[in-house]
Design an enzyme around this catalytic site. Structure first.
Site, mmCIF file in Angstrom:
data_model
loop_
_atom_site.group_PDB
_atom_site.id
_atom_site.type_symbol
_atom_site.label_atom_id
_atom_site.label_comp_id
_atom_site.label_asym_id
_atom_site.label_seq_id
_atom_site.Cartn_x
_atom_site.Cartn_y
_atom_site.Cartn_z
ATOM 1 N N LEU A 124 0.917 -0.882 0.435
ATOM 2 C CA LEU A 124 -0.114 -0.172 0.138
ATOM 3 C C LEU A 124 1.206 1.209 0.058
ATOM 4 O O LEU A 124 0.765 2.322 -0.726
ATOM 5 C CB LEU A 124 -0.913 0.114 1.238
ATOM 6 C CG LEU A 124 -1.547 1.105 2.134
ATOM 7 C CD1 LEU A 124 -2.754 1.538 0.573
ATOM 8 C CD2 LEU A 124 -2.156 1.166 3.008
ATOM 9 N N SER A 131 0.939 7.181 5.992
ATOM 10 C CA SER A 131 -0.354 7.742 6.207
ATOM 11 C C SER A 131 -1.591 7.976 5.918
ATOM 12 O O SER A 131 -2.759 7.532 5.971
ATOM 13 C CB SER A 131 0.293 8.852 7.561
ATOM 14 O OG SER A 131 0.733 8.420 8.443
ATOM 15 N N GLN A 335 16.927 -1.163 30.909
ATOM 16 C CA GLN A 335 17.935 -0.730 32.010
ATOM 17 C C GLN A 335 18.180 -1.594 33.135
ATOM 18 O O GLN A 335 19.145 -1.664 33.592
ATOM 19 C CB GLN A 335 16.726 0.112 32.319
ATOM 20 C CG GLN A 335 17.074 0.930 33.574
ATOM 21 C CD GLN A 335 17.939 2.453 32.924
ATOM 22 O OE1 GLN A 335 18.154 2.493 31.979
ATOM 23 N NE2 GLN A 335 18.869 2.951 33.886
ATOM 24 N N GLU A 362 1.648 -0.726 10.249
ATOM 25 C CA GLU A 362 -0.234 -0.784 10.168
ATOM 26 C C GLU A 362 -0.576 0.583 10.488
ATOM 27 O O GLU A 362 -1.542 0.359 10.793
ATOM 28 C CB GLU A 362 -0.584 -2.060 10.917
ATOM 29 C CG GLU A 362 0.786 -3.111 9.530
ATOM 30 C CD GLU A 362 -0.350 -4.526 9.313
ATOM 31 O OE1 GLU A 362 -1.609 -4.784 10.012
ATOM 32 O OE2 GLU A 362 0.372 -5.661 9.018
ATOM 33 N N SER A 365 1.066 5.651 15.961
ATOM 34 C CA SER A 365 -0.581 5.625 16.529
ATOM 35 C C SER A 365 -0.615 7.178 16.704
ATOM 36 O O SER A 365 -1.880 6.615 16.862
ATOM 37 C CB SER A 365 1.259 6.051 18.132
ATOM 38 O OG SER A 365 1.445 4.377 18.076
ATOM 39 N N GLU A 366 -0.360 7.676 15.920
ATOM 40 C CA GLU A 366 -0.789 9.099 15.683
ATOM 41 C C GLU A 366 -2.459 8.989 14.751
ATOM 42 O O GLU A 366 -3.568 9.054 15.339
ATOM 43 C CB GLU A 366 0.022 9.781 15.228
ATOM 44 C CG GLU A 366 0.862 10.303 16.189
ATOM 45 C CD GLU A 366 2.110 10.084 16.501
ATOM 46 O OE1 GLU A 366 3.027 9.388 15.319
ATOM 47 O OE2 GLU A 366 2.825 9.697 16.845
HETATM 48 C C1 LIG Z 1 9.899 -2.375 9.203
HETATM 49 C C2 LIG Z 1 8.205 -1.642 8.108
HETATM 50 C C3 LIG Z 1 7.149 -2.577 7.638
HETATM 51 C C4 LIG Z 1 6.340 -2.355 6.449
HETATM 52 N N1 LIG Z 1 5.907 -3.314 6.728
HETATM 53 C C5 LIG Z 1 4.801 -2.568 5.044
HETATM 54 C C6 LIG Z 1 3.821 -2.765 4.160
HETATM 55 O O1 LIG Z 1 4.410 -4.438 4.359
HETATM 56 N N2 LIG Z 1 2.655 -2.758 3.238
HETATM 57 C C7 LIG Z 1 2.577 -1.288 3.579
HETATM 58 O O2 LIG Z 1 2.250 -0.769 2.409
HETATM 59 N N3 LIG Z 1 3.385 -0.550 4.208
HETATM 60 C C8 LIG Z 1 4.615 -0.986 5.007
HETATM 61 N N4 LIG Z 1 4.805 -0.148 5.845
HETATM 62 C C9 LIG Z 1 4.755 1.338 6.010
HETATM 63 C C10 LIG Z 1 3.590 1.893 7.278
HETATM 64 O O3 LIG Z 1 2.917 1.446 7.402
HETATM 65 C C11 LIG Z 1 3.971 3.220 6.473
HETATM 66 O O4 LIG Z 1 5.199 3.568 7.781
HETATM 67 C C12 LIG Z 1 3.173 3.663 7.991
HETATM 68 O O5 LIG Z 1 1.667 4.160 7.688
HETATM 69 C C13 LIG Z 1 3.580 5.558 8.395
HETATM 70 O O6 LIG Z 1 3.734 5.984 7.043
HETATM 71 P P1 LIG Z 1 5.528 6.708 6.559
HETATM 72 O O7 LIG Z 1 6.409 5.740 6.955
HETATM 73 O O8 LIG Z 1 4.904 7.784 5.325
HETATM 74 O O9 LIG Z 1 5.092 7.892 7.217
HETATM 75 P P2 LIG Z 1 4.506 9.010 7.278
HETATM 76 O O10 LIG Z 1 2.561 9.321 6.945
HETATM 77 O O11 LIG Z 1 4.656 10.362 6.738
HETATM 78 O O12 LIG Z 1 4.425 9.927 9.044
HETATM 79 C C14 LIG Z 1 5.291 10.675 9.493
HETATM 80 C C15 LIG Z 1 4.634 11.321 11.297
HETATM 81 O O13 LIG Z 1 3.753 12.410 11.152
HETATM 82 C C16 LIG Z 1 2.653 11.566 11.558
HETATM 83 N N5 LIG Z 1 1.351 12.235 10.965
HETATM 84 C C17 LIG Z 1 0.813 11.311 10.071
HETATM 85 N N6 LIG Z 1 0.046 12.563 9.275
HETATM 86 C C18 LIG Z 1 -0.599 12.508 10.836
HETATM 87 C C19 LIG Z 1 -2.015 12.892 10.855
HETATM 88 N N7 LIG Z 1 -3.259 13.681 10.442
HETATM 89 N N8 LIG Z 1 -1.976 13.266 12.350
HETATM 90 C C20 LIG Z 1 -1.284 13.265 12.926
HETATM 91 N N9 LIG Z 1 0.345 12.603 12.940
HETATM 92 C C21 LIG Z 1 0.072 12.679 11.284
HETATM 93 C C22 LIG Z 1 2.824 10.005 11.263
HETATM 94 O O14 LIG Z 1 2.205 9.657 12.776
HETATM 95 C C23 LIG Z 1 4.397 10.322 11.606
HETATM 96 O O15 LIG Z 1 5.070 10.385 13.132
HETATM 97 C C24 LIG Z 1 5.996 -1.220 6.952
HETATM 98 C C25 LIG Z 1 6.761 -0.069 7.328
HETATM 99 C C26 LIG Z 1 8.434 -0.202 8.249
HETATM 100 C C27 LIG Z 1 9.226 0.237 8.404
#
Ligand SMILES: Cc1cc2nc3c(=O)[nH]c(=O)nc-3n(C[C@H](O)[C@H](O)[C@H](O)COP(=O)(O)OP(=O)(O)OC[C@H]3O[C@@H](n4cnc5c(N)ncnc54)[C@H](O)[C@@H]3O)c2cc1C
Length: 383
Positions: A124, A131, A335, A362, A365-366
């Site tokens: 996805l 997010s 710790q 998935e 936390s936000e």
């Molecule tokens: C080890 C690993 C495995 C993964 N496996 C998969 C997988 O198999 N398939 C897949 O599709 N994805 C996968 N992911 C992706 C994962 O689901 C995303 O990294 C996650 O959803 C966050 O997206 P982002 O990294 O683009 O962060 P961003 O969306 O850019 O977020 C950055 C920060 O902004 C905050 N933020 C964003 N929007 C808001 C809002 N509206 N209000 C408050 N805070 C907000 C977030 O909480 C975060 O703290 C994986 C990620 C990791 C690290």
């Protein structure tokens, strides 16, 4: 109200614990260090039906319910979170949506294979959309009996070895959410390029890759559900997936508690086992209490799923709580181990790194807080 697991559930937990302690725990450090789950362990996982957990019995799987799934995932993760996520992604976000949204032909073809020999993944996330997943830009253009996909996916767990990937792409620019469709992309599809393993902080034995789709051709028969319904597929898939992540987090937290308690009995300072000091006792007591609270919330969300009642916000609460507890418990375990907890000699160092991602993937936390608050503000408090 009955908090007692059934005899069958107790047995499932015991069997999985014994498998995890015998086959996974002894090589968990090696899996982390080499960033690889050995083929011999993958085979044992397959032979013991862990890749068929969520596949219905009629397609050769176990057809496990959500409560049973939580019990199994906690035990696998207690031994190795990297192994647990490999099994969990395959079951909950690859086989899960095929089982829920697949046509009879797709189920027959893929579920049977996924239960026994093939591996699944879910794509996805994109470089520009995490997010805000509905902002994805990978395009799927229909040409006759095929779709032609162009774009990039990232953070695809299991992507290196997956035989089939549940992949979300945009079929229309007219609506953000309703312009998305889901596809079953097979590993040797022309135009699918699999990148190298992303170098991660934790769960290092789980492979995570980028995908480049360059005129990647996918038969129309491989579209999952109707055109334009992909976002619904993704969101319902993630609701279920979050219960699995909560269970993985519980496994790390439980392993941290056990390691910390063991060390507190063995390590002497000032002529006493450090467990005699109140500061250490308080940390252990808080870990225990928080783990029990997170476990209840996780089992409740799973139970609601099994009762077929709306459970989305409860899955989010379980993931939010259990992931925070895993981070706290792993931190306290380091710790309590003092300097040794900071070395690779002790597993708590791995738990600390593995726990961190539970608050990210998935849905961060936000985002879980958003889901919980939005449902409450829209529908009021449900008890
Ligand atoms: C080890 C690993 C495995 C993964 N496996 C998969 C997988 O198999 N398939 C897949 O599709 N994805 C996968 N992911 C992706 C994962 O689901 C995303 O990294 C996650 O959803 C966050 O997206 P982002 O990294 O683009 O962060 P961003 O969306 O850019 O977020 C950055 C920060 O902004 C905050 N933020 C964003 N929007 C808001 C809002 N509206 N209000 C408050 N805070 C907000 C977030 O909480 C975060 O703290 C994986 C990620 C990791 C690290």
């Amino acid at each position: 109200m009955n908090f007692q697991l059934t005899e069958q559930q107790e047995m499932l937990r015991a069997v999985t614990r014994s498998f995890a302690e015998g086959e996974i725990a002894p090589i968990a450090h090696q899996i982390d260090a080499t960033e690889e789950i050995p083929e011999s362990l993958r085979k044992k996982l397959r032979d013991n039906n862990y890749f068929g957990l969520s596949v219905p019995e009629e397609y050769g799987g176990v057809g496990i319910d959500a409560v049973g799934y939580v019990l199994v995932m906690e035990e696998l993760s207690r031994a190795s979170a990297a192994v647990a996520i490999t099994v969990s992604v395959h079951n909950s976000v690859a086989a899960g949506p095929i089982s829920k949204f697949g046509s009879p032909e797709q189920k027959e073809r893929w579920l049977r294979a996924l239960a026994k020999e093939k591996l699944g993944a879910f794509a996805l996330t994109e470089p520009g959309s995490g997010s805000d997943s509905a902002a994805l830009v990978t395009r799927a253009e229909r040409r006759g009996d095929e779709y032609v996909l162009n774009g990039a996916k990232t953070f695809v767990t299991n992507g290196k070895y997956a035989d089939v990937i549940v992949l979300l792409a945009r079929t229309s620019q007219e609506s953000k959410h309703r312009g998305i469709s889901a596809f079953l992309v097979e590993k040797d599809s022309p135009g699918l390029n699999i990148g190298k393993n992303i170098d991660k902080m934790g769960i290092r034995g789980s492979d995570t890759v980028e995908l480049a789709l360059v005129d990647c051709r996918v038969p129309v028969a491989n579209r999952l559900h109707d055109e334009g319904r992909g976002f619904r597929v993704a969101m319902q898939t993630l609701d279920a997936g979050r219960i699995g992540v909560a269970a993985q987090a519980l496994g790390i937290a439980q392993a941290s508690l056990e390691a910390a308690s063991r060390y507190a009995r063995e390590r002497y300072q000032f002529g006493h086992p450090i467990g005699d000091f109140q500061a250490i006792q308080w940390m252990i007591a808080e870990m225990r209490m928080e783990i029990e609270a997170a476990r209840l919330l996780t089992l409740q969300a799973a139970w609601m799923k099994d009762q077929d009642v709306p459970y989305g916000p409860f899955a989010s609460m379980a993931k939010l709580k259990a992931s925070a507890v895993a981070r706290m418990a792993a931190d306290r375990a380091v710790q309590i181990h003092g300097g040794y907890g900071y070395t690779k000699e002790y597993a708590v160092e791995r738990y600390y790194r593995d726990a961190r991602v539970m608050e990210i993937y998935e849905g961060t936390s936000e985002i879980q807080r958003l889901v919980i608050a939005r449902s409450l503000l829209k529908e009021g408090v449900q008890v």
